[in-house]
Design a protein around this motif. Structure first.
Motif, PDB file in Angstrom:
ATOM      1  N   PHE A  91      -6.444  43.910   5.262  1.00 38.57           N
ATOM      2  CA  PHE A  91      -7.767  43.315   5.043  1.00 38.57           C
ATOM      3  C   PHE A  91      -8.560  44.325   4.217  1.00 38.57           C
ATOM      4  N   HIS A  92      -9.075  43.921   3.064  1.00 34.59           N
ATOM      5  CA  HIS A  92      -9.744  44.869   2.180  1.00 34.59           C
ATOM      6  C   HIS A  92     -11.077  44.307   1.685  1.00 34.59           C
ATOM      7  N   ALA A  93     -12.126  45.103   1.750  1.00 34.57           N
ATOM      8  CA  ALA A  93     -13.370  44.798   1.049  1.00 34.57           C
ATOM      9  C   ALA A  93     -13.175  45.262  -0.383  1.00 34.57           C
ATOM     10  N   ALA A  94     -13.058  44.314  -1.318  1.00 38.56           N
ATOM     11  CA  ALA A  94     -12.687  44.666  -2.689  1.00 38.56           C
ATOM     12  C   ALA A  94     -13.269  43.679  -3.681  1.00 38.56           C
ATOM     13  N   ASP A  95     -13.555  44.176  -4.860  1.00 34.18           N
ATOM     14  CA  ASP A  95     -14.015  43.385  -5.994  1.00 34.18           C
ATOM     15  C   ASP A  95     -12.784  42.829  -6.710  1.00 34.18           C
ATOM     16  N   ALA A  96     -12.788  41.543  -7.015  1.00 37.76           N
ATOM     17  CA  ALA A  96     -11.630  40.920  -7.659  1.00 37.76           C
ATOM     18  C   ALA A  96     -11.294  41.554  -9.005  1.00 37.76           C
ATOM     19  N   ARG A  97     -12.253  42.234  -9.612  1.00 38.01           N
ATOM     20  CA  ARG A  97     -12.014  42.884 -10.906  1.00 38.01           C
ATOM     21  C   ARG A  97     -11.275  44.214 -10.770  1.00 38.01           C
ATOM     22  N   ASP A  98     -11.150  44.697  -9.543  1.00 43.29           N
ATOM     23  CA  ASP A  98     -10.537  46.011  -9.333  1.00 43.29           C
ATOM     24  C   ASP A  98      -9.804  46.020  -7.996  1.00 43.29           C
ATOM     25  N   LEU A  99      -8.509  45.731  -8.050  1.00 41.98           N
ATOM     26  CA  LEU A  99      -7.677  45.705  -6.840  1.00 41.98           C
ATOM     27  C   LEU A  99      -6.793  46.949  -6.807  1.00 41.98           C
ATOM     28  N   HIS A 100      -7.404  48.107  -7.019  1.00 42.19           N
ATOM     29  CA  HIS A 100      -6.644  49.351  -7.148  1.00 42.19           C
ATOM     30  C   HIS A 100      -5.847  49.697  -5.892  1.00 42.19           C
ATOM     31  N   MET A 101      -6.248  49.160  -4.755  1.00 44.83           N
ATOM     32  CA  MET A 101      -5.533  49.457  -3.509  1.00 44.83           C
ATOM     33  C   MET A 101      -4.204  48.695  -3.399  1.00 44.83           C
ATOM     34  N   ILE A 102      -3.947  47.823  -4.357  1.00 49.59           N
ATOM     35  CA  ILE A 102      -2.733  47.006  -4.330  1.00 49.59           C
ATOM     36  C   ILE A 102      -1.850  47.377  -5.514  1.00 49.59           C
ATOM     37  N   GLU A 103      -0.565  47.618  -5.254  1.00 55.10           N
ATOM     38  CA  GLU A 103       0.380  47.983  -6.305  1.00 55.10           C
ATOM     39  C   GLU A 103       0.792  46.765  -7.125  1.00 55.10           C
ATOM     40  N   ASP A 104       1.423  47.013  -8.248  1.00 61.99           N
ATOM     41  CA  ASP A 104       1.860  45.949  -9.157  1.00 61.99           C
ATOM     42  C   ASP A 104       2.895  45.040  -8.494  1.00 61.99           C
ATOM     43  N   GLU A 105       2.841  43.775  -8.848  1.00 69.12           N
ATOM     44  CA  GLU A 105       3.864  42.778  -8.515  1.00 69.12           C
ATOM     45  C   GLU A 105       4.250  42.789  -7.039  1.00 69.12           C
ATOM     46  N   GLN A 106       3.256  42.584  -6.208  1.00 70.52           N
ATOM     47  CA  GLN A 106       3.467  42.596  -4.752  1.00 70.52           C
ATOM     48  C   GLN A 106       3.625  41.205  -4.145  1.00 70.52           C
ATOM     49  N   PHE A 107       3.140  40.157  -4.829  1.00 74.44           N
ATOM     50  CA  PHE A 107       2.985  38.873  -4.151  1.00 74.44           C
ATOM     51  C   PHE A 107       3.766  37.748  -4.811  1.00 74.44           C
ATOM     52  N   ASP A 108       4.374  36.919  -3.958  1.00 75.30           N
ATOM     53  CA  ASP A 108       5.061  35.719  -4.430  1.00 75.30           C
ATOM     54  C   ASP A 108       4.058  34.667  -4.892  1.00 75.30           C
ATOM     55  N   SER A 109       2.896  34.635  -4.260  1.00 77.79           N
ATOM     56  CA  SER A 109       1.817  33.717  -4.628  1.00 77.79           C
ATOM     57  C   SER A 109       0.488  34.432  -4.458  1.00 77.79           C
ATOM     58  N   SER A 110      -0.461  34.135  -5.346  1.00 74.61           N
ATOM     59  CA  SER A 110      -1.775  34.763  -5.269  1.00 74.61           C
ATOM     60  C   SER A 110      -2.865  33.705  -5.408  1.00 74.61           C
ATOM     61  N   PHE A 111      -3.842  33.795  -4.511  1.00 75.51           N
ATOM     62  CA  PHE A 111      -4.982  32.877  -4.517  1.00 75.51           C
ATOM     63  C   PHE A 111      -6.213  33.612  -5.029  1.00 75.51           C
ATOM     64  N   MET A 112      -7.063  32.904  -5.768  1.00 69.14           N
ATOM     65  CA  MET A 112      -8.388  33.420  -6.115  1.00 69.14           C
ATOM     66  C   MET A 112      -9.332  32.213  -6.107  1.00 69.14           C
ATOM     67  N   LEU A 113      -9.882  31.933  -4.935  1.00 69.08           N
ATOM     68  CA  LEU A 113     -10.607  30.674  -4.715  1.00 69.08           C
ATOM     69  C   LEU A 113     -12.118  30.856  -4.616  1.00 69.08           C
TER      70      LEU A 113
END
Length: 269
Positions: A91-113
């Motif tokens: 669970f992260h408090a994060a700005d959608a423009r900067d997801l630095h806490m997440i490494e590249d290519e981690q997710f099979d599906s991604s939501f931005m709703l």
């Protein structure tokens, strides 16, 4: 972003999706249609986690982010309340423009709703979508929500006092060119950006995605409370038929302009 955080600190987004269930049901139908049976999912800009909880119930491993720390805490509480904590990877408090806490290519599906509703600068919209692309696996699916400009113009004409300063035509005309909306009343939905429908697919494709579908999440918002009351008095079976019809016609391009929200479904190239 401070006014946006302030708004969502006091707004009941979980309750909105409960009060307006058509949007959730339409989106969920098409999400499950295209998503794999299992895998890792990012719910980016998740608010209190309505979709995250359903994803967790369905067996997906979920990472949740939102700009508003209070809503991230609400989502944590919901996961605990529903005994879904083990399905969440963060669970992260994060700005959608900067997801630095997440490494590249981690997710099979991604939501931005939600984030695309509030990014009024083109560069910020590009940054957010590029971050979504970065953290999604190759050939991974993305689901991105947008608000159509023409619908807000019509809504403003129908209820001008509710959407001030759109109680003056010059302001509506200016909005029709810019897509940017700042509510004149404190504590209301503000700092918003509404897309021209024909720009959505090219925008996503220019930033690394292949379009699968663009759907109308809730054409049912043309019905007012009196309309819904009429059909509810006829019984839940009639209401179910309405929702099924809206789900079926959600892919009809001719209804996109009357839907309050749109859902872009794409695949990372």
């Amino acid at each position: 972003m401070s006014k946006i955080i302030e708004y969502y600190n006091q707004f009941d987004e979980w309750g909105r999706l409960e009060r307006e269930p058509v949007e959730f049901q339409v989106n969920w139908h098409y999400m499950r249609k295209y998503m794999p049976r299992a895998g890792s999912v990012l719910d980016n800009g998740a608010g209190p986690g309505k979709y995250s909880m359903e994803l967790a119930k369905a067996g997906f491993r979920v990472t949740l982010t939102d700009l508003t720390p209070r809503l991230v805490d609400v989502a944590k509480g919901k996961a605990k309340e529903l005994h879904l904590e083990e399905q969440f990877e963060g669970f992260h408090a994060a700005d959608a423009r900067d997801l630095h806490m997440i490494e590249d290519e981690q997710f099979d599906s991604s939501f931005m709703l939600g984030p695309m509703y509030h990014l009024q600068e083109e560069n910020d919209r590009i940054r957010a979508v590029k971050e979504l692309n970065r953290v999604t696996k190759k050939d991974g699916l993305v689901f991105v929500a947008f608000m159509p400009r023409i619908r807000h113009i019509l809504t403003s004409l129908l209820s001008p006092d509710h959407w001030r300063p759109h109680d003056e035509m010059d302001n509506i005309l200016q909005f029709s060119q810019s897509g940017c909306f700042h509510h004149a009343d404190e504590g209301r939905f503000t700092g918003a950006y509404y897309f021209e429908i024909e720009d959505i697919n090219p925008f996503m494709e220019a930033n690394g995605f292949e379009t699968i579908e663009l759907i109308g999440s809730n054409a049912g918002t043309i019905l007012n409370q009196g309309n819904w009351d009429y059909w509810r008095e006829k019984g839940e079976e009639e209401v179910r038929k309405i929702i099924d019809l809206i789900i079926k016609r959600a892919t009809d391009p001719y209804i996109l302009g009357i839907s309050s929200h749109l859902l872009y479904i794409g695949r990372k190239k």
